[in-house]
Write a protein that holds these residues in place. Sequence first.
Motif, short mmCIF file in Angstrom:
data_model
loop_
_atom_site.label_atom_id
_atom_site.label_comp_id
_atom_site.label_asym_id
_atom_site.label_seq_id
_atom_site.Cartn_x
_atom_site.Cartn_y
_atom_site.Cartn_z
N GLN A 62 0.86 -1.18 0.00
CA GLN A 62 -0.15 0.11 0.02
C GLN A 62 0.70 1.27 -0.07
N THR B 79 0.36 4.06 -2.99
CA THR B 79 0.00 5.36 -2.37
C THR B 79 0.99 6.29 -3.13
N ARG C 25 -0.38 -3.91 -7.16
CA ARG C 25 -1.83 -4.34 -7.30
C ARG C 25 -2.13 -5.75 -7.74
#
Length: 423
Positions: free
Chosen positions: A401, A405, A420
């Motif tokens: 993450q 980000t 992802r």
Amino acid sequence: MQLIQFPQQKEWPALLQRPVMDTSSLQEKVKAVLHDVKQNGDAAVKKYTQQFDGVELQNAYVTNREIDEAISLVSDELKLAIKTAADNIISFHEKQLSPPEIIETMPGVQCWRRSVGIEKVGLYIPGGSAPLFSTILMLVTPAMLAGCKEIILCSPPNKEGKLHPAILVAARITGVTKIFKVGGVQAIAAMAYGTETIPQVYKIFGPGNQYVTCAKQLIQQEGIAIDMPAGPSEVCILADDTAEPAFIAADLLSQAEHGPDSQVLLVSTSASVIREVEKELDKQLALLPRRDIALQALNNSKAILVSDMGEAVDLVNAYAAEHLILCCRNNVEISDTITNAGSVFLGNYSPESVGDYASGTNHTLPTNGYARMYSGVSVDSFVKKITFQRLSAQGLQNIGQTVITMADAEGLEAHANAVRVRL
């Protein structure tokens, strides 16, 4: 030496300038030789060897027979000295090696770095009136420890078409791969571009005259790495009233005899020490075989009297000497305040010439003020450092993450997607 007393700090830049020469015409001459060797290989190298060194060579490669002959010409005393120096240099440099250490930056994310030797390196060793066989020890030793697979050595031949025997002895002791009787710009060009007989290398090391230095700087612009920018040799001595004037004079002259463009600098808090050093210089200079060269170098040099040790340290840091000798009380503590120097020698019994030959440290050092941002040659000079990372599935979950980000914030959707799809 010119005596300067209590200069103001605004005067320091002018006082500390190195001798400057016009290199514009020099560059054009060097470029012409580089281009010729690049286009015509061995034929151009042979032509320039005849033109500049005064000898016509059918084959520049040094055979094992020539090395064996050279070994028979060198005294046992010199062989032992070379071997002793080589052992000390190995002892110092092998401690610079370290195994890879795996760092887990967060659970499941491992990173490490491994040193890999540069596969092909070229070494330039000056010949002439001062054949620097000691430089072979300083360059080949870290190259061998680093794991370089091919070590090419070039050095200019004498009028008989031979290399100084001590150069070949040092090359045999240290393990040079191939040796060629080629000097000057043509040697740098041959190693940079490769010829029919001289292999191309990825990085070139070694000192040389203004032509060699210029050639190294020019081939660097074409993507061939070099050890560092270089200029004439130099020494700076910081002395107080505990210094021995005879020792200081000897150290100044040991650098001055390198060449007329060398520079020596004495910074002292003691006017009497400076006076005594000047007397010793006259006395010792008269006995030197290379006194005419040393005298020219002294004409480029200065003795600077300052008010206190704090100012002296600031001055030598501003100069950023290749060699810095601290002949003063509390020299260990003062050495901790030195920020700009190639190599530092502490106390009255640490002559710079010991570092040049046999203490174990390397004598291939940044000159001309480059000690502000360059280090001397070490094992690190001969390696590339490759980083690695390995993530487990859980590791990617932990860090994923954060990457997404940051990639989204930079507008790099494919970067984010590479994480992802795995999550």
